[in-house]
Design a protein around this motif. Sequence first.
Motif, PDB file in Angstrom:
ATOM      1  N   ASN A 177       0.822  -1.353  -0.071  1.00  0.00           N
ATOM      2  CA  ASN A 177       0.063   0.032   0.093  1.00  0.00           C
ATOM      3  C   ASN A 177       0.755   1.116  -0.076  1.00  0.00           C
ATOM      4  O   ASN A 177       1.355   1.706   1.151  1.00  0.00           O
ATOM      5  CB  ASN A 177      -1.178  -0.048   1.312  1.00  0.00           C
ATOM      6  CG  ASN A 177      -1.799   0.922   1.337  1.00  0.00           C
ATOM      7  OD1 ASN A 177      -1.858   2.151   0.427  1.00  0.00           O
ATOM      8  ND2 ASN A 177      -2.597   1.089   2.277  1.00  0.00           N
ATOM      9  N   PRO A 178       0.990   1.808  -1.275  1.00  0.00           N
ATOM     10  CA  PRO A 178       1.854   3.140  -1.333  1.00  0.00           C
ATOM     11  C   PRO A 178       1.534   4.202  -0.271  1.00  0.00           C
ATOM     12  O   PRO A 178       2.568   4.899  -0.069  1.00  0.00           O
ATOM     13  CB  PRO A 178       1.885   3.442  -2.745  1.00  0.00           C
ATOM     14  CG  PRO A 178       0.640   2.915  -3.030  1.00  0.00           C
ATOM     15  CD  PRO A 178       0.324   1.737  -2.388  1.00  0.00           C
ATOM     16  N   ASN A 179       0.303   4.273   0.284  1.00  0.00           N
ATOM     17  CA  ASN A 179      -0.276   5.355   0.895  1.00  0.00           C
ATOM     18  C   ASN A 179      -0.169   5.183   2.417  1.00  0.00           C
ATOM     19  O   ASN A 179      -0.313   6.101   3.231  1.00  0.00           O
ATOM     20  CB  ASN A 179      -1.726   5.541   0.742  1.00  0.00           C
ATOM     21  CG  ASN A 179      -1.723   6.125  -0.736  1.00  0.00           C
ATOM     22  OD1 ASN A 179      -1.159   6.896  -1.303  1.00  0.00           O
ATOM     23  ND2 ASN A 179      -2.753   5.406  -1.467  1.00  0.00           N
ATOM     24  N   LEU A 213       9.663  -8.921   8.174  1.00  0.00           N
ATOM     25  CA  LEU A 213       8.499  -9.017   9.069  1.00  0.00           C
ATOM     26  C   LEU A 213       7.170  -8.625   8.448  1.00  0.00           C
ATOM     27  O   LEU A 213       6.166  -9.310   9.009  1.00  0.00           O
ATOM     28  CB  LEU A 213       8.866  -7.842  10.267  1.00  0.00           C
ATOM     29  CG  LEU A 213       8.124  -7.844  11.784  1.00  0.00           C
ATOM     30  CD1 LEU A 213       8.456  -9.329  12.301  1.00  0.00           C
ATOM     31  CD2 LEU A 213       8.625  -6.744  12.459  1.00  0.00           C
ATOM     32  N   LEU A 214       7.164  -7.741   7.718  1.00  0.00           N
ATOM     33  CA  LEU A 214       6.160  -7.541   6.830  1.00  0.00           C
ATOM     34  C   LEU A 214       5.536  -8.458   6.086  1.00  0.00           C
ATOM     35  O   LEU A 214       4.307  -8.825   6.041  1.00  0.00           O
ATOM     36  CB  LEU A 214       6.394  -6.229   5.876  1.00  0.00           C
ATOM     37  CG  LEU A 214       6.343  -4.695   6.445  1.00  0.00           C
ATOM     38  CD1 LEU A 214       6.660  -3.882   5.236  1.00  0.00           C
ATOM     39  CD2 LEU A 214       5.027  -4.537   6.739  1.00  0.00           C
ATOM     40  N   PHE A 215       6.495  -9.269   5.339  1.00  0.00           N
ATOM     41  CA  PHE A 215       6.050 -10.635   4.693  1.00  0.00           C
ATOM     42  C   PHE A 215       5.451 -11.739   5.723  1.00  0.00           C
ATOM     43  O   PHE A 215       4.337 -12.094   5.253  1.00  0.00           O
ATOM     44  CB  PHE A 215       7.114 -11.238   3.990  1.00  0.00           C
ATOM     45  CG  PHE A 215       6.991 -12.551   3.242  1.00  0.00           C
ATOM     46  CD1 PHE A 215       6.517 -12.665   2.049  1.00  0.00           C
ATOM     47  CD2 PHE A 215       7.401 -13.764   4.022  1.00  0.00           C
ATOM     48  CE1 PHE A 215       6.267 -14.018   1.455  1.00  0.00           C
ATOM     49  CE2 PHE A 215       7.009 -14.891   3.482  1.00  0.00           C
ATOM     50  CZ  PHE A 215       6.509 -14.964   2.422  1.00  0.00           C
ATOM     51  N   ILE A 252       4.018   2.851   7.015  1.00  0.00           N
ATOM     52  CA  ILE A 252       5.021   2.070   7.186  1.00  0.00           C
ATOM     53  C   ILE A 252       5.718   1.878   5.755  1.00  0.00           C
ATOM     54  O   ILE A 252       7.011   2.121   6.073  1.00  0.00           O
ATOM     55  CB  ILE A 252       4.488   0.616   7.792  1.00  0.00           C
ATOM     56  CG1 ILE A 252       4.100   0.839   9.111  1.00  0.00           C
ATOM     57  CG2 ILE A 252       5.658  -0.370   7.475  1.00  0.00           C
ATOM     58  CD1 ILE A 252       3.329  -0.384   9.714  1.00  0.00           C
ATOM     59  N   VAL A 253       4.960   1.773   4.777  1.00  0.00           N
ATOM     60  CA  VAL A 253       5.646   1.720   3.442  1.00  0.00           C
ATOM     61  C   VAL A 253       6.462   2.821   3.098  1.00  0.00           C
ATOM     62  O   VAL A 253       7.460   2.967   2.296  1.00  0.00           O
ATOM     63  CB  VAL A 253       4.475   1.221   2.202  1.00  0.00           C
ATOM     64  CG1 VAL A 253       5.276   1.050   1.026  1.00  0.00           C
ATOM     65  CG2 VAL A 253       3.775  -0.028   2.833  1.00  0.00           C
ATOM     66  N   LYS A 254       5.640   4.128   3.532  1.00  0.00           N
ATOM     67  CA  LYS A 254       6.492   5.360   3.209  1.00  0.00           C
ATOM     68  C   LYS A 254       7.957   5.440   3.784  1.00  0.00           C
ATOM     69  O   LYS A 254       8.776   5.845   3.129  1.00  0.00           O
ATOM     70  CB  LYS A 254       5.495   6.574   3.334  1.00  0.00           C
ATOM     71  CG  LYS A 254       4.293   6.700   2.543  1.00  0.00           C
ATOM     72  CD  LYS A 254       3.444   7.862   2.847  1.00  0.00           C
ATOM     73  CE  LYS A 254       2.280   8.207   2.010  1.00  0.00           C
ATOM     74  NZ  LYS A 254       1.630   9.277   2.472  1.00  0.00           N
TER      75      LYS A 254
END
Length: 586
Positions: A497-499, A525-527, A502-504
């Motif tokens: 999710n680019p928004n 950890l995200l995986f 965490i990803v940002k």
Amino acid sequence: YQRRVHGGVGFYSAYLVAERVSVTSKHTDDDCYLWESSAGGTFTVTKVNDESLKRGSKITLHLKEDQLEYLEERRLKDLIKKHSEFIGFPISLQVEKTTEKEVTDDEEDENKEEKKEGDEDEPKVEEVDDKKDKKKKKKVKEVNVEFELQNKNKPIWTRDPKDITNEEYASFYKAVSNDWEDHLAVKHFSVEGQLEFKAIIFCPKRAPFDMFETNKKKNNIKLYVRRVFIMDNCEDIVPEWLTFVKGIVDSEDLPLNISRQQLQQNKILKVIKKNLVKKCLEMFEELADNKDDYKKFYEQFSKNLKLGIHEDTTNRKKLAELLRYRSTKSGEEFTSLKDYVTRMKEGQKDIYYITGESVKQLESSPFIESCKKRGYEVLFMVDPIDEYAMQQLKEFEEKKFVCLTKDGVKFEETDEEKKKKEELKASFESLTKLIKEILGDKVEKVVLSERIVNSPCILVTGEYGWSANMERIMKAQALRDASTSSYMVSKKTMEINPNHSIVKELKKKADEDKSDKTVKDLVWLLFDTSLLTSGFSLDDPSGYAERIHRMIKLGLSIDDSDDVPMTTTEESTEEISGESKMEEVD
């Protein structure tokens, strides 16, 4: 054992139990004749005088020594009930009936008479006078031999349905099914034309506990031919998904001596089967008009309908109309696919659904976030058999079914949204490549997601492979084939999710230093967390736990050196003192 027969039906079966058969026959205007045979290819006919026979025929079976059980009253009653309960002419059996009878004790009477004569002059008391007239009685058992009618139940299916009460249907249902409860629904019909048969089919209130057992009797439809019972386990009379339906079929066209092998090839039976399925569907549609009754039915037999979706290509469309599911807009109630279609938003082209273990789990699934934001309704499918049914049910009323946990989910987009999406894709290209490098063959590709709003990432499966829920179901099979699993398990696609914050932040760190150990840890950890939220099981639980523990230490400001094992501490102390284990060995 004497019995009247109808046109010689099954006459030669008499030799299965008898070593010799005698038939005495007399016409009103002719002499009486006796036919006898031991089934050796010969017979004798002699003229006899039988005063007991005025007209008709009398058959006497001289039983074999090992078949004397057929002299027992109980055995004969069971035989008649099973095969000839609804025969059009009366069948009577000679039975013994024991009754208790009160008789006067004559000796007591004589004593009382003598006492009465000797006490004539004594004053009479009213109480004594009452007792005096009473005679002692005792009960004795009396055995009577009489003929008893055995086939008292009339074939209810030959009557007009308008003349039959619900109580009569309930009584008949209990007789043919041995159920203790009344039926939930009934369908009484007849088919005429090139083929003639009558039938009554019942839907029970409860599903039998062994409904899907492999060794269970295949159906509960009794087959009659002209009111003579033929069999109750004819496998081809209804499909497997209708095995819970109970009732009878009475054909006018099938031969009485038909065998099981002949039935399998019989075209008449195929027509009967087609009509039975059609009438069962009509019965279920009538049930659906009553919300409470249909709720009871669906709770008990929804698996059967879904099995029908999987197996019965001819009636798939009608069966789909009978399906009910919970959804994001139905609350605690169930919704039909027709109602779903009427509630579809303008511009919505597909029917969205998600499969999983429970409604509670699916309500919080990240896969439905985008649909909820757009106001699209999502169906919750929590029955394992739903996975199999949806493999066959591709569309409903020209609306395609789309599984939200699989690849290929597309939503309508404006030109502005498309432009923004392309810009984001270019911006996050370096991060998606880095994540793919870190995860290796754990994922097939890493892309930006259209379906998540509040979650950082998810894992989706291929459009034509197993979903995460199907993978879980197949892993639970006791006799599963591992070789099948290897090519049916889909490659996973990671959608980020680019928004999401965490990803940002992860993108920022990766842009600063691609080789940063923290970035690698966070990606893994995200995986692992997306494996869990997407319905998969962890491949390496201990590795996941280790990463979580490191994050906890970070949160508690604990240094890794504080957790050094005892052996390491001892080795360090030895190095400080200038002594090593190697030196000690030397």
